[in-house]
Design a protein around this motif. Structure first.
Motif, PDB file in Angstrom:
ATOM      1  N   PRO A   1      52.546  66.124  -4.855  1.00  0.00           N
ATOM      2  CA  PRO A   1      53.758  66.936  -4.982  1.00  0.00           C
ATOM      3  C   PRO A   1      53.652  67.998  -6.070  1.00  0.00           C
ATOM      4  N   LYS A   2      52.494  68.037  -6.767  1.00  0.00           N
ATOM      5  CA  LYS A   2      52.290  69.001  -7.850  1.00  0.00           C
ATOM      6  C   LYS A   2      51.229  70.028  -7.457  1.00  0.00           C
ATOM      7  N   VAL A   3      51.147  71.087  -8.241  1.00  0.00           N
ATOM      8  CA  VAL A   3      50.079  72.074  -8.095  1.00  0.00           C
ATOM      9  C   VAL A   3      49.022  71.765  -9.148  1.00  0.00           C
TER      10      VAL A   3
ATOM     11  N   LYS B   1      41.420  77.175 -12.500  1.00  0.00           N
ATOM     12  CA  LYS B   1      41.453  77.773 -11.171  1.00  0.00           C
ATOM     13  C   LYS B   1      42.207  76.870 -10.196  1.00  0.00           C
ATOM     14  N   CYS B   2      42.862  77.499  -9.232  1.00  0.00           N
ATOM     15  CA  CYS B   2      43.661  76.770  -8.246  1.00  0.00           C
ATOM     16  C   CYS B   2      43.055  76.989  -6.861  1.00  0.00           C
ATOM     17  N   PHE B   3      42.880  75.898  -6.115  1.00  0.00           N
ATOM     18  CA  PHE B   3      42.270  75.979  -4.783  1.00  0.00           C
ATOM     19  C   PHE B   3      43.149  75.256  -3.766  1.00  0.00           C
TER      20      PHE B   3
ATOM     21  N   GLY C   1      48.143  84.082  -8.630  1.00  0.00           N
ATOM     22  CA  GLY C   1      49.401  84.796  -8.726  1.00  0.00           C
ATOM     23  C   GLY C   1      50.511  84.306  -7.825  1.00  0.00           C
ATOM     24  N   GLU C   2      51.016  85.234  -6.996  1.00  0.00           N
ATOM     25  CA  GLU C   2      52.152  84.936  -6.131  1.00  0.00           C
ATOM     26  C   GLU C   2      51.851  83.823  -5.140  1.00  0.00           C
ATOM     27  N   ARG C   3      50.577  83.698  -4.779  1.00  0.00           N
ATOM     28  CA  ARG C   3      50.225  82.642  -3.821  1.00  0.00           C
ATOM     29  C   ARG C   3      50.388  81.272  -4.468  1.00  0.00           C
TER      30      ARG C   3
ATOM     31  N   THR D   1      56.610  75.556  -2.040  1.00  0.00           N
ATOM     32  CA  THR D   1      56.365  74.722  -0.860  1.00  0.00           C
ATOM     33  C   THR D   1      56.302  73.251  -1.229  1.00  0.00           C
ATOM     34  N   LYS D   2      55.654  72.947  -2.349  1.00  0.00           N
ATOM     35  CA  LYS D   2      55.510  71.561  -2.774  1.00  0.00           C
ATOM     36  C   LYS D   2      56.780  71.015  -3.415  1.00  0.00           C
TER      37      LYS D   2
END
Length: 417
Positions: free
Chosen positions: A113-115, A122-124, A136-138, A145-146
């Motif tokens: 439920p987290k990012v 870095k986020c994938f 960024g916005e993504r 969403t989560k």
């Protein structure tokens, strides 16, 4: 950590396993930082399984090349569990012992439920069989969403508090709940104002609930579209539209009532042919209401789309923007509770004779109401960025139907009493 012997056929299964949205095979020689990218991508998307100790299909010769001992995987385990930010919860790990070929590390990663971010920040996300870095916005969109960040709290800084304070809908709401607070104080107390650069603005939740026309105020679409389609096929063509789709606007409570009224008008004159006989479409009003309300209060308002209600000859489809938030899945949708827009849910629930039950009860009610008139339970399906709920005009199977179908599929079988 648990180590188990490999099961019969498990080696062949792993060696023929195709890497996809939910599965990935990695060499035991992989750098922990590179593996962390795949780990994060699964947690940020729909979860999945990593098998470390399996060489790529292009490698000639033995492909199961595992760790000699558990300690050889310590750097990998530490990086994944301790250096991922924030830590991913409920990860399951085990070693599979393939004898002389070594230990394969199997990691089962839940949808989180987290990012999550790698140690490098870095986020994938997972896209089919590969990982994809987002920025960024993504990342903000992924948070919405989560449910990690709620769009309803987003300040709308191009309107003033007075625009909501003077709304007839707010005045009516406060009268119905018998609140004597000054309207601005009420908005602040109910968390319908958010601060930006030391100034309070109406937030998205406040606009959705009390703006005269939130569809004109917000940048994202937030209306309901209702269609009547003269077909029972999986897809429809423009010529099968019965009239133009109707767009229902206004604050959320008004939208729900107007959408239900329009659906009722359409169903009054709706029928279709079953086995050559004309049959009237009959659905329990309460079931439709609960699913429409659920779509309105739990959809993702950060996405630029409306709720779509399509009335076919043999079903009703209700499509709301946004996949299921947090840990919710189509499999646990009746058992778990999670609200993407808790303020909206609370405010509507505080009304006398509220539209919405407590979180989660609405779908139970819909299923029970359908069962009462002999129809199957609603069907849930996650699309790329939406949830589709289908109410089928399909009868529940009787015991007699089940027996007859079984005998047809098993000739020569006899049933004795």
């Amino acid at each position: 950590m648990n180590t188990r012997a490999f099961e019969k056929g498990e080696k062949r299964k792993l060696l023929t396993l195709k890497e996809d949205h939910f599965n990935d095979l990695k060499s035991s020689r992989i750098k922990p930082s590179n593996l962390q990218e795949a780990f994060v991508s699964f947690a940020n998307t729909d979860g999945g399984d990593l098998y470390i100790g399996i060489e790529d299909m292009k490698v000639e010769g033995e492909r199961v090349v595992g760790f000699e001992k558990q300690e050889d995987a310590n750097d990998i385990i530490h990086t994944l569990l301790e250096e991922t930010n924030p830590s991913v919860e409920n990860v399951l790990m085990e070693f599979i012992d393939f004898d002389s070929e070594g230990l394969v590390l199997h990691i089962s990663i839940p949808k989180s439920p987290k990012v999550h971010y790698t140690a490098q920040g870095k986020c994938f996300i997972r896209v089919n069989a590969r990982k994809k870095e987002i920025k960024g916005e993504r990342i903000t969109s992924l948070s919405y969403t989560k449910g990690a960040f709620s769009y309803e709290k987003q300040p709308i800084d191009y309107i003033e508090v007075e625009d909501i304070e003077d709304s007839s809908y707010l005045i009516d709401y406060m009268s119905r709940i018998d609140s004597g607070l000054p309207r601005k104080s009420f908005l602040r107390k109910q968390r319908l104002l958010s601060k930006k650069e030391d100034k309070f603005y109406p937030n998205a939740g406040g606009v959705l609930l009390f703006d005269e026309e939130p569809q004109a105020t917000l940048d994202n679409r937030c209306a309901i579209k209702v269609y009547r389609l003269r077909t029972s096929g999986a897809e429809y063509r423009r010529e099968q539209l019965d009239g133009r789709p109707e767009t229902i606007k206004g604050p959320l409570e008004q939208q729900v009532y107007e959408a239900l009224e329009r659906i009722g008008e359409i169903l009054t004159d709706s029928s279709y042919y079953v086995a050559g006989k004309l049959e009237k479409l009959v659905y329990p009003t309460e079931a439709i209401k609960e699913i429409v309300v659920n779509a309105v209060i739990h959809r993702d308002y950060s996405l630029n789309d409306d709720i779509h209600i399509r009335i076919y000859d043999n079903r009703i489809e209700i499509q709301s923007p946004g996949k299921l938030p947090g840990f919710m899945t189509v499999d646990n949708i009746y058992d778990e509770r999670y609200s993407r827009n808790p303020n909206v849910v609370r405010m509507l629930h505080n009304l006398p004779d509220p539209l919405n039950h407590d979180i989660g009860e609405g779908l139970d009610t819909a299923r029970n109401e359908l069962r009462k008139i002999g129809l199957v339970a609603p069907e849930f399906k996650e699309l790329d960025n939406a949830l589709l709920v289908t109410i089928k005009h399909q009868k529940l199977a009787t015991l007699e139907d089940i027996i007859v179908d079984y005998l047809k599929g098993n000739p020569g079988v006899f049933i004795t009493i």
